[in-house]
Design an enzyme around this catalytic site. Sequence first.
Site, mmCIF file in Angstrom:
data_model
loop_
_atom_site.group_PDB
_atom_site.id
_atom_site.type_symbol
_atom_site.label_atom_id
_atom_site.label_comp_id
_atom_site.label_asym_id
_atom_site.label_seq_id
_atom_site.Cartn_x
_atom_site.Cartn_y
_atom_site.Cartn_z
ATOM 1 N N LYS A 1 -6.234 23.167 -34.196
ATOM 2 C CA LYS A 1 -5.429 21.477 -34.369
ATOM 3 C C LYS A 1 -4.049 21.781 -33.156
ATOM 4 O O LYS A 1 -3.354 20.460 -32.849
ATOM 5 C CB LYS A 1 -4.100 21.684 -35.769
ATOM 6 C CG LYS A 1 -3.079 20.253 -35.914
ATOM 7 C CD LYS A 1 -2.728 20.493 -37.047
ATOM 8 C CE LYS A 1 -1.439 19.528 -37.573
ATOM 9 N NZ LYS A 1 -1.094 19.453 -38.537
ATOM 10 N N THR B 1 -1.251 22.291 -44.821
ATOM 11 C CA THR B 1 -2.956 23.565 -44.100
ATOM 12 C C THR B 1 -3.236 24.883 -45.154
ATOM 13 O O THR B 1 -4.754 24.855 -45.109
ATOM 14 C CB THR B 1 -2.282 23.719 -42.751
ATOM 15 O OG1 THR B 1 -1.784 23.142 -42.135
ATOM 16 C CG2 THR B 1 -2.924 24.690 -41.820
ATOM 17 N N THR C 1 -5.072 37.918 -46.469
ATOM 18 C CA THR C 1 -3.728 38.420 -46.058
ATOM 19 C C THR C 1 -3.522 39.405 -47.056
ATOM 20 O O THR C 1 -4.130 39.440 -48.546
ATOM 21 C CB THR C 1 -2.801 37.938 -45.849
ATOM 22 O OG1 THR C 1 -2.346 39.383 -45.496
ATOM 23 C CG2 THR C 1 -2.236 37.501 -47.094
ATOM 24 N N ASP C 2 -3.243 40.279 -46.874
ATOM 25 C CA ASP C 2 -2.331 42.019 -47.782
ATOM 26 C C ASP C 2 -1.772 40.894 -48.251
ATOM 27 O O ASP C 2 -1.178 42.137 -50.235
ATOM 28 C CB ASP C 2 -3.281 43.468 -47.565
ATOM 29 C CG ASP C 2 -1.768 43.488 -46.516
ATOM 30 O OD1 ASP C 2 -1.101 42.596 -46.066
ATOM 31 O OD2 ASP C 2 -1.623 44.575 -45.990
ATOM 32 N N GLU C 3 -0.878 40.486 -47.931
ATOM 33 C CA GLU C 3 -0.046 39.825 -48.637
ATOM 34 C C GLU C 3 0.469 39.330 -49.606
ATOM 35 O O GLU C 3 1.016 38.788 -50.617
ATOM 36 C CB GLU C 3 1.235 38.804 -47.629
ATOM 37 C CG GLU C 3 1.105 39.571 -46.220
ATOM 38 C CD GLU C 3 2.579 38.878 -45.636
ATOM 39 O OE1 GLU C 3 2.984 37.831 -46.000
ATOM 40 O OE2 GLU C 3 2.670 39.218 -44.239
ATOM 41 N N TYR D 1 4.413 31.563 -47.668
ATOM 42 C CA TYR D 1 3.195 31.820 -46.860
ATOM 43 C C TYR D 1 2.483 32.814 -48.108
ATOM 44 O O TYR D 1 1.301 31.866 -48.115
ATOM 45 C CB TYR D 1 3.448 33.044 -45.703
ATOM 46 C CG TYR D 1 2.126 33.517 -45.920
ATOM 47 C CD1 TYR D 1 1.277 33.069 -44.600
ATOM 48 C CD2 TYR D 1 1.954 34.973 -45.139
ATOM 49 C CE1 TYR D 1 0.405 33.345 -44.583
ATOM 50 C CE2 TYR D 1 1.001 35.220 -44.359
ATOM 51 C CZ TYR D 1 0.270 34.893 -44.145
ATOM 52 O OH TYR D 1 -0.458 35.168 -43.336
ATOM 53 N N LYS E 1 -1.273 31.271 -49.392
ATOM 54 C CA LYS E 1 -2.567 31.901 -49.113
ATOM 55 C C LYS E 1 -3.707 32.534 -50.516
ATOM 56 O O LYS E 1 -4.598 32.809 -50.526
ATOM 57 C CB LYS E 1 -1.995 33.173 -47.951
ATOM 58 C CG LYS E 1 -2.100 33.318 -47.092
ATOM 59 C CD LYS E 1 -2.939 32.275 -46.272
ATOM 60 C CE LYS E 1 -4.761 33.467 -45.356
ATOM 61 N NZ LYS E 1 -5.217 32.229 -45.614
ATOM 62 N N PRO F 1 4.540 42.098 -30.540
ATOM 63 C CA PRO F 1 5.142 41.152 -29.557
ATOM 64 C C PRO F 1 6.486 41.019 -29.214
ATOM 65 O O PRO F 1 6.942 40.309 -27.973
ATOM 66 C CB PRO F 1 4.050 39.735 -29.585
ATOM 67 C CG PRO F 1 3.447 39.449 -30.760
ATOM 68 C CD PRO F 1 3.886 40.711 -31.330
#
Length: 341
Positions: free
Chosen positions: A43, A106, A130-132, A157, A161, A199
């Site tokens: 997107k 999403t 994810t491991d979360e 989040y 997931k 980052p």
Amino acid sequence: MQGIQGKAPRRIIVTGGAGFIGSNFVHWVIEHQPDVRVTVLDKLTYAGNRENLSGIPRDRMAFVQGDICDADLLEELFSQADAVVHFAAESHNDNSIADPEPFIRTNVEGTYRLLEAARKHDVRFHHISTDEVYGDLALDDPARFTEETPYRPSSPYSSTKAASDMLVRAWHRTYGVRATISNCSNNYGPRQHIEKFIPRQITNILCGIRPKLYGDGLNVRDWIHAEDHSSAVWAILSRGRLGETYLIGADGERSNGEVLRAILEGMGKAPDDFDWVRDRPGHDRRYAIDSTKLRRELGWRPCHTDFAEGLASTIAWYRENGAWWMAAKEAVEAKYARQGQ
Ligand SMILES: NC(=O)c1ccc[n+]([C@@H]2O[C@H](COP(=O)([O-])OP(=O)(O)OC[C@H]3O[C@@H](n4cnc5c(N)ncnc54)[C@H](O)[C@@H]3O)[C@@H](O)[C@H]2O)c1
């Protein structure tokens, strides 16, 4: 569950292929799988960047800008594909705390739409998670997450997931969708959005801003280079057992404080040249992955086992690609400042 699948796919859709891990995966496939043609469906939200796919020849990749919730578009793309690797997601925890709605849409509805398209066209489905979803571990707990660890997501989040993982399992069991799931630990490497921890700190230093460390800096993440994530996903997509979940990790447990000090050292700064900032609400304490199943069943091994070396090449990438991130820097820092971080 069911046995090993047939031959490796040749025409794959990669959702979220213009994002951080998705684009690293597309580059990995183009380099290592010469017979595979990729269609990226993305997107281009604030996290997606067409530039992430620059240099890939047109006869190997098509780019489609679109939403994974668009059923008509999926109908068209899935009728011409063997497999889908589903990376597209709203992926940033802090954003999910500020506004969970796009995450529901999403991550949950988008995965549902993709599963329906895969069911209709009998397309092999690999779901990136994810491991979360497993919540967190105590710092002094020797345990690591395995495929049997119960789900205990903490944030909006990770709960979306977790919901998407459950949909994939149900669509496999109920409708026979040929699906696998991988739950990976924290990724680092080139082309990661500067809102993310590593980052953000690197680009802070490049901009002359002092890096920021959440809470007490003791929270532990299990770091893996995005290229190693990519090779693991390919191993599962091509040789994994259908209906199975595989945990992906590279034994890279480090506290946020240790990571920040490694960045400072790698960039010639003093180890205390940073500011402490307010912790994130509900901040998970420690993640740790046991990837024995993936290694034993599929023979996968990570290549980037030297964290200092992987970090040095990541720092070099941000240093050399200022044009890629500079425009977003001010807004990202302004948003963190509003959160007191
Ligand atoms: N970053 C990590 O450390 C990590 C670790 C484990 C798993 N994951 C998972 O890996 C996947 C990719 O993560 P990332 O860090 O590369 O994320 P990212 O935010 O960098 O990229 C997400 C991509 O998805 C696209 N996208 C978002 N909504 C979309 C929609 N509705 N339709 C089509 N495209 C859409 C964005 O434009 C972007 O290109 C996610 O599913 C995430 O949960 C990430």
